[in-house]
Design an enzyme around this catalytic site. Structure first.
Site, short mmCIF file in Angstrom:
data_model
loop_
_atom_site.label_atom_id
_atom_site.label_comp_id
_atom_site.label_asym_id
_atom_site.label_seq_id
_atom_site.Cartn_x
_atom_site.Cartn_y
_atom_site.Cartn_z
N CYS A 84 -31.82 1.48 -31.27
CA CYS A 84 -32.90 0.59 -31.66
C CYS A 84 -33.16 -0.59 -30.75
CB CYS A 84 -32.56 0.11 -33.07
SG CYS A 84 -33.48 -1.27 -33.63
N HIS A 139 -34.31 -6.95 -34.99
CA HIS A 139 -33.14 -6.43 -34.27
C HIS A 139 -33.13 -6.73 -32.78
CE1 HIS A 139 -29.82 -3.09 -34.32
NE2 HIS A 139 -29.35 -4.34 -34.30
C1 NG6 Z 1 -24.18 1.72 -35.59
C2 NG6 Z 1 -23.98 1.93 -37.09
C3 NG6 Z 1 -25.17 2.71 -37.60
C4 NG6 Z 1 -26.46 2.01 -37.25
C5 NG6 Z 1 -26.52 1.77 -35.76
C6 NG6 Z 1 -27.72 1.01 -35.34
C7 NG6 Z 1 -21.61 2.13 -37.74
C8 NG6 Z 1 -20.44 3.02 -37.87
N1 NG6 Z 1 -22.75 2.68 -37.32
O1 NG6 Z 1 -23.13 0.96 -35.09
O2 NG6 Z 1 -25.07 2.89 -38.98
O3 NG6 Z 1 -26.54 0.80 -37.93
O4 NG6 Z 1 -25.38 1.05 -35.34
O5 NG6 Z 1 -28.85 1.75 -35.50
O6 NG6 Z 1 -21.51 0.95 -38.01
S1 NG6 Z 1 -30.16 1.32 -34.77
O7 NG6 Z 1 -31.15 2.31 -35.12
O8 NG6 Z 1 -30.48 0.02 -35.27
O9 NG6 Z 1 -29.86 1.34 -33.35
CA CA Z 2 -33.27 3.06 -34.90
#
Ligand code: NG6
Ligand code: CA
Length: 517
Positions: A84, A139
């Site tokens: 993300c 984010h």
């Molecule tokens: C990872 C999390 C996952 C998600 C991701 C971010 C753990 C084990 N997993 O670290 O659940 O939050 O980060 O996702 O904590 S994103 O779409 O925001 O990049």
């Molecule tokens: Ca994402």
């Protein structure tokens, strides 16, 4: 007058008239293109195969399908990264995320990742007279890394170009679990201040790890810290009771804000970045969507997201804005089924393939990490169809700049406005793909993944990451699912790809600690 002469008059008249008309048509197009509204609807973890228009059959997404049917559906549209934060960084700044060593999945307490002096899509549009807004997932860090959540939180979206911001700081699974409106936690009671830490728990606060009996959704990996609304999160948080979001209402909360935003700014050119939280974990669709997909909360959250998109488009229509608004729908990275909660996503998946025929998923250097649904829609301007041009979200800055006749740009972001509008099929020739700080190159139909040590698969999420001690070379034209590694059988192509990659990327071994053979 002889016949020849009258014919001549007639023909030149027709030519003059039609040229004149054509000119008029071009003029009309240019005028209606001057300062159209621009909306980016950005899903979180929506996979290439999660949308009907991209081949999903079990999962119904009529509203996204309609945008695809009445707009332009890209078959080779890419997020800049397989996670993300880096994707969002590239989307807003037009800079490849691997150029910024901090562009990684950020904790909720991370400082603002975008330099306030940096050009961004909203800044560029603001300088052209746009009102700019963000509703949804941010984010990208906030403040200087030492935020007092009870005071004005800055710098943040407002300082990088957004006139209006209604956001969640990080992700739905990370604290703080509150909405922030223009730098202030919404609904905060000053007598119950918020404290946040990613290092240690606050005395007396239950956690998912110590108190699983308090949970309504059990964690699977990670996500075992502070409990909010019966769901344990990443990070610790105390206080701020009145400000805490209700997960099941989040989609409606963001939708209403997005609708209010376009209503309020209907009479001026506006840019809205509507960043949906679905289907990222924790998947908490509103009760009215529970069971709607038959696939558990992940499917239901996609149905909910689709409904939100439909409701939002209805608002645009009722305001008479469809003819003057470019809508871009995409996702920040590929799909993941089990991303850390026991939410039935694996058990109820059935024959649904979130990545379609692509290999990998979120976190992966394989195609499903970054190739995502990508649709442009503009009633009366974009002819419905399908585009096979390669396009990346990193190109939106330069392409939207071209749309509003701005000169702003970066060396990474390229003007593919005519591709986005369906007037050309010549997209990117080469594109650097990123996944958890590793990079790969797509050039023409070829993909090169240089050797990366590390596990081939993340077994917690059950996704192949693209790591191998071997070079990997795939021809996507013949082998979309990346099954046949041609690195050994086509050394010339491999060398050509490596040369191009190194030219763009520099010596990536420095940053990646690679052991190249
Ligand atoms: C990872 C999390 C996952 C998600 C991701 C971010 C753990 C084990 N997993 O670290 O659940 O939050 O980060 O996702 O904590 S994103 O779409 O925001 O990049
Ligand atoms: Ca994402």
């Amino acid at each position: 007058m002889n016949l020849k002469f009258s014919l001549y008059i007639l023909i030149s008249g027709v030519i003059f008239f039609s040229c004149h008309n054509e000119e008029k048509a071009v003029d009309a197009k240019a005028t209606s293109r001057t300062l159209p509204n621009i909306i980016i609807i950005y899903a979180d973890d929506l996979g290439y195969g999660d949308v009907g228009a991209y081949g999903a059959t079990q999962l119904k997404t009529p509203n996204m399908d309609r945008l695809a049917r009445e707009g332009l559906r890209f078959t080779k549209g890419y997020a800049a990264s397989a996670t993300c934060t880096p994707s969002r960084f590239a989307l807003l700044t037009g800079v490849y995320p691997w150029r910024n060593k901090d562009a990684k999945i950020l904790p909720g307490t991370a400082p603002l990742l975008i330099d306030t002096g940096q050009i961004t899509v909203p800044k560029m549009l603001k300088s052209k007279g746009y009102h700019t807004g963000i509703v949804g997932k941010w984010h990208l860090g906030l403040g200087d890394g030492h935020v007092d959540w009870n005071k004005h939180i800055a710098p943040g979206p407002n300082e990088v170009g957004f006139d209006y911001a209604y956001i969640m700081a990080a992700t739905q699974d990370r604290v703080p679990t509150v909405y922030i409106e223009d730098g202030f936690v919404a609904g905060l009671d000053p007598s119950d201040p918020i404290e946040v830490s990613y290092e240690q728990n606050f005395a007396g606060q239950p956690t998912g790890k110590a108190n699983p009996e308090l949970l309504k959704m059990m964690w699977d990996h990670g996500h075992d810290q502070t409990i909010v609304n019966g769901i344990s999160r990443i990070g610790y948080m105390k206080g701020g009771e009145s400000a805490k979001w209700i997960d099941e209402n989040m989609a409606d909360t963001f939708l209403v804000r997005a609708q209010q935003y376009v209503k309020a700014h209907r009479s001026e050119p506006f840019f809205l970045y509507y960043a949906l939280q679905q289907p990222h974990v924790p998947r908490t669709p509103h009760a009215r969507f529970a069971g709607s997909s038959g696939m558990g909360p992940r499917g239901d959250a996609i149905v909910e997201a689709d409904w939100c998109i439909g409701a939002f488009m209805k608002t645009l229509e009722s305001l008479g804005l469809l003819e003057n608004t470019l809508v871009i729908l995409s996702s920040d990275n590929g799909p993941v089924v089990n991303d850390g909660y026991k939410d039935d996503a694996v058990e109820k998946l059935g024959s649904h393939t979130p990545a379609g025929v692509l290999r990998g998923g979120k976190y992966s250097l394989f195609e499903a990490g970054t190739r995502v649904p990508f649709i442009t829609y503009w009633s009366g301007q974009i002819k419905p169809g399908v585009s096979d041009a390669v396009i990346s979200q990193v190109d939106l800055l330069a392409s939207l700049a071209a749309l509003v006749q701005s000169k702003e740009g970066t060396s990474d972001s390229r003007d593919f406005l005519s591709v986005l509008l369906g007037e050309s099929q010549s997209g990117r020739d080469e594109l650097v793909l990123e996944a958890t700080s590793r990079t790969a190159l797509r050039k023409g139909d070829w993909v090169l993944i240089p050797p990366y040590p590390g596990p081939a698969k993340n077994t917690s999420v059950n996704i192949e990451l693209g790591n191998s001690i071997e070079y990997q070379l795939y021809n996507l034209h013949d082998d979309l699912s990346q099954q046949n590694n041609l690195a050994n059988s086509n050394p010339e192509k491999l060398k050509e790809m490596m040369d191009t990659f190194q030219k763009i990327r520099g010596d990536y071994r420095d940053t990646e600690a690679l052991e190249l053979k």
